[in-house]
Design a protein around this motif. Sequence first.
Motif, short mmCIF file in Angstrom:
data_model
loop_
_atom_site.label_atom_id
_atom_site.label_comp_id
_atom_site.label_asym_id
_atom_site.label_seq_id
_atom_site.Cartn_x
_atom_site.Cartn_y
_atom_site.Cartn_z
N GLY A 486 -7.53 -10.53 -44.98
CA GLY A 486 -7.46 -11.69 -44.09
C GLY A 486 -7.75 -11.34 -42.65
O GLY A 486 -7.80 -12.23 -41.80
N LEU A 487 -7.98 -10.07 -42.38
CA LEU A 487 -8.25 -9.63 -41.00
C LEU A 487 -9.45 -10.36 -40.40
O LEU A 487 -10.50 -10.49 -41.04
CB LEU A 487 -8.54 -8.12 -41.00
N ILE A 488 -9.30 -10.80 -39.16
CA ILE A 488 -10.47 -11.19 -38.35
C ILE A 488 -10.41 -10.35 -37.08
O ILE A 488 -9.37 -9.77 -36.75
CB ILE A 488 -10.52 -12.71 -38.06
N ALA A 489 -11.52 -10.31 -36.37
CA ALA A 489 -11.62 -9.34 -35.26
C ALA A 489 -10.51 -9.52 -34.22
O ALA A 489 -10.00 -8.54 -33.68
CB ALA A 489 -13.00 -9.43 -34.62
N GLU A 490 -10.11 -10.77 -33.95
CA GLU A 490 -9.06 -10.99 -32.95
C GLU A 490 -7.76 -10.29 -33.31
O GLU A 490 -6.92 -10.03 -32.46
CB GLU A 490 -8.72 -12.49 -32.81
N ASP A 491 -7.56 -10.05 -34.61
CA ASP A 491 -6.30 -9.43 -35.03
C ASP A 491 -6.23 -7.97 -34.64
O ASP A 491 -5.12 -7.40 -34.55
CB ASP A 491 -6.15 -9.53 -36.56
N LEU A 492 -7.39 -7.35 -34.43
CA LEU A 492 -7.38 -5.89 -34.23
C LEU A 492 -6.60 -5.48 -32.99
O LEU A 492 -5.71 -4.63 -33.08
CB LEU A 492 -8.82 -5.36 -34.20
N PRO A 493 -6.89 -6.05 -31.80
CA PRO A 493 -6.10 -5.63 -30.63
C PRO A 493 -4.61 -5.93 -30.80
O PRO A 493 -3.77 -5.17 -30.32
CB PRO A 493 -6.68 -6.46 -29.48
N GLU A 494 -4.31 -7.00 -31.53
CA GLU A 494 -2.90 -7.39 -31.66
C GLU A 494 -2.12 -6.44 -32.56
O GLU A 494 -0.90 -6.44 -32.56
CB GLU A 494 -2.77 -8.84 -32.18
N ARG A 495 -2.84 -5.64 -33.34
CA ARG A 495 -2.17 -4.65 -34.19
C ARG A 495 -1.95 -3.33 -33.48
O ARG A 495 -1.23 -2.46 -33.96
CB ARG A 495 -3.01 -4.38 -35.45
N LEU A 496 -2.62 -3.15 -32.34
CA LEU A 496 -2.52 -1.86 -31.66
C LEU A 496 -1.08 -1.48 -31.30
O LEU A 496 -0.71 -0.31 -31.47
CB LEU A 496 -3.37 -1.86 -30.39
N PRO A 497 -0.25 -2.41 -30.82
CA PRO A 497 1.11 -1.99 -30.46
C PRO A 497 1.83 -1.32 -31.63
O PRO A 497 2.48 -0.30 -31.45
CB PRO A 497 1.79 -3.31 -30.06
N ARG A 498 1.67 -1.86 -32.83
CA ARG A 498 2.35 -1.26 -33.99
C ARG A 498 1.78 0.11 -34.31
O ARG A 498 2.50 1.05 -34.61
CB ARG A 498 2.16 -2.16 -35.21
N VAL A 499 0.45 0.17 -34.27
CA VAL A 499 -0.21 1.44 -34.61
C VAL A 499 0.16 2.51 -33.57
O VAL A 499 0.47 3.65 -33.92
CB VAL A 499 -1.74 1.21 -34.70
N ALA A 501 2.85 2.55 -31.67
CA ALA A 501 4.28 2.87 -31.77
C ALA A 501 4.51 3.86 -32.90
O ALA A 501 5.34 4.77 -32.79
CB ALA A 501 5.09 1.59 -32.00
N ARG A 502 3.76 3.71 -33.98
CA ARG A 502 3.91 4.64 -35.10
C ARG A 502 3.47 6.05 -34.73
O ARG A 502 4.01 7.04 -35.22
CB ARG A 502 3.08 4.17 -36.29
N LEU A 503 2.47 6.13 -33.86
CA LEU A 503 1.95 7.45 -33.45
C LEU A 503 2.92 8.17 -32.52
O LEU A 503 2.96 9.39 -32.48
CB LEU A 503 0.64 7.28 -32.68
N ALA A 504 3.66 7.36 -31.75
CA ALA A 504 4.48 7.94 -30.66
C ALA A 504 5.58 8.84 -31.21
O ALA A 504 6.10 8.60 -32.27
CB ALA A 504 5.06 6.83 -29.82
#
Length: 504
Positions: A486-499, A501-504
């Motif tokens: 269901g991903l559309i391109a607008e979703d990509l930046p909005e997922r960055l915080p989670r991604v 945070a997981r890296l931190a």
Amino acid sequence: MPRLLSAEEMREIESAAMDSGSVTGRALMERAGQGAVAAALSRWPDLASRAHRAVILCGPGNNGGDGFVVARLLAGRGWEVRVLLMGDPAGLPPDARANHDLWAGIGPVEEMTQAVRDKPDLVVDAIFGTGLSRPFEAEGITAALADMAEGEAVRVLALDMPSGWCSDSGRWLGEGITPTRANLTVAFHAAKRGHYLGDAPEACGALAVVEIGLDESEAGVSLVSAPPARRLMKQGGHKYGYGHALILGGGVGKGGAARMAARGALRIGAGLVTLAVPGAALQENAARLDAVMLTRMNDVRDLAEILEDDRLNALCLGPGLGHGGGTRALVHAALEVERPVVLDADAMTSFEEDPEELFDALHLGVVLTPHMGEFARLFPDLAAPLKESPEAGPAYSRLDAARLAAERAGCTILLKGPDTIIANAESAALHGAFYDRAAPWLATAGAGDTLAGFITGLLARDDDPFFAATAATWLHADCARDFGPGLIAEDLPERLPRVLARLA
Ligand SMILES: NC(=O)C1=CN([C@@H]2O[C@H](COP(=O)(O)OP(=O)(O)OC[C@H]3O[C@@H](n4cnc5c(N)ncnc54)[C@H](O)[C@@H]3O)[C@@H](O)[C@H]2O)[C@@H](O)CC1
Ligand SMILES: Nc1ncnc2c1ncn2[C@@H]1O[C@H](COP(=O)(O)OP(=O)(O)O)[C@@H](O)[C@H]1O
Ligand SMILES: [K+]
């Protein structure tokens, strides 16, 4: 980052270890066979619970030698094993011959005929590995392997590579012949480039890398892995300490691509992001933007004026910018100030009539982000051989093409695809959105614009183009994987915080 080897690099590592006396070819072959059996039993625990039936297809080289080891080990577990050999046992290289002879004391070696009619529980494809040098011509065998891997009843285990695929390029060396497939491919010591290039990853099924007792080395190219968190986190300081990215946007009604790039640049941590658009498009953009700032840029004179502010330290041109002379002039103005620049989409295509004009203006701080179509417009001679069927292995690859392009252009090239290649004069890396990093949801309009924004945002923070390109590619795929269907391109930046945070 893990290393991906070419066949030649693998042979050099193996020879160096053998020459040093630390290991013998026989020991390596034994460990390869053991590792393959262990990987198969761990992937398919039902095969470990009792004896089953296996057919082992052995080729004329050391890949076949590994197959004889697997045959012996499975027979030792009580399995019913048939071994089929392609070619003459007398022609086998010494280690393979020794393992052939050991097997011959256990069971018969049959000649490999065209078709594999058996339907055992496991078929082991040990016909060719890294030594495949000519197109594979046995349609009966390749079609049977492809069929079995497709169905449910038989598991196909490929040793090193499903036979017929070039382990350097990931290309199929058998024009007109059904490509082989496997359900599990076991690579020895390290993955090869072909496990992450072209159509081969899909043919490999799953991939397992088994240790055979060779030392780690710096040979090969990097497989892009998670970027170090310390380069992505914020630790105090002012917003200008994280840079100010400038994204050039298109005209009326054409602003979506640049807005997505701008949002990506901001989310990835640029301190500030400004979108520059023609006056007529200011209003519609203002209605869609909050944290991203907006400025008017009607033409190249306006851009030159904007760039007098040297805090604007990373630029992105291309998404939605439009083709032609106007865009070419903007690109020249952006390149003249010698700041990190991402050139995407229209910023590249506008130079298709005269790519040299672009190459002459590029510098080390530039990242070009073509997909294959755009790549072919700028580097037609480097793209053309990828469309022809290869006649011999090791075949020319997308990695070769991207490296040559980077050399010619004198900057960093990011060649997009499920297999994304990042190359510049010093380094090359491959990001494979395959296996446990598959991200098919990225095949959606605007995914590339967001990637360009991610790279630009990282360039504003840290002016290392190779780092920005590799880290952005990894994060981009991770955002897609995190979001899923269901991903559309607008979703990509909005997922960055989670991604992040997981890296931190
Ligand atoms: N290099 C290493 O460190 C190790 C290699 N091992 C195994 O050895 C393999 C490489 O062995 P080889 O270099 O012998 O290569 P392969 O066994 O992959 O195949 C080479 C043989 O096939 C012939 N050949 C190539 N293309 C052909 C075609 N289209 N039709 C018919 N014959 C063709 C070649 O003339 C040669 O005899 C690896 O993939 C791996 O499975 C393992 O034993 C572990 C250690
Ligand atoms: N099947 C796929 N698996 C993984 N990544 C993909 C796949 N298809 C496309 N991508 C990625 O999505 C992005 C698409 O970019 P691009 O082709 O420029 O699209 P657009 O022009 O619509 O933005 C690239 O980063 C590419 O690597
Ligand atoms: K094989």
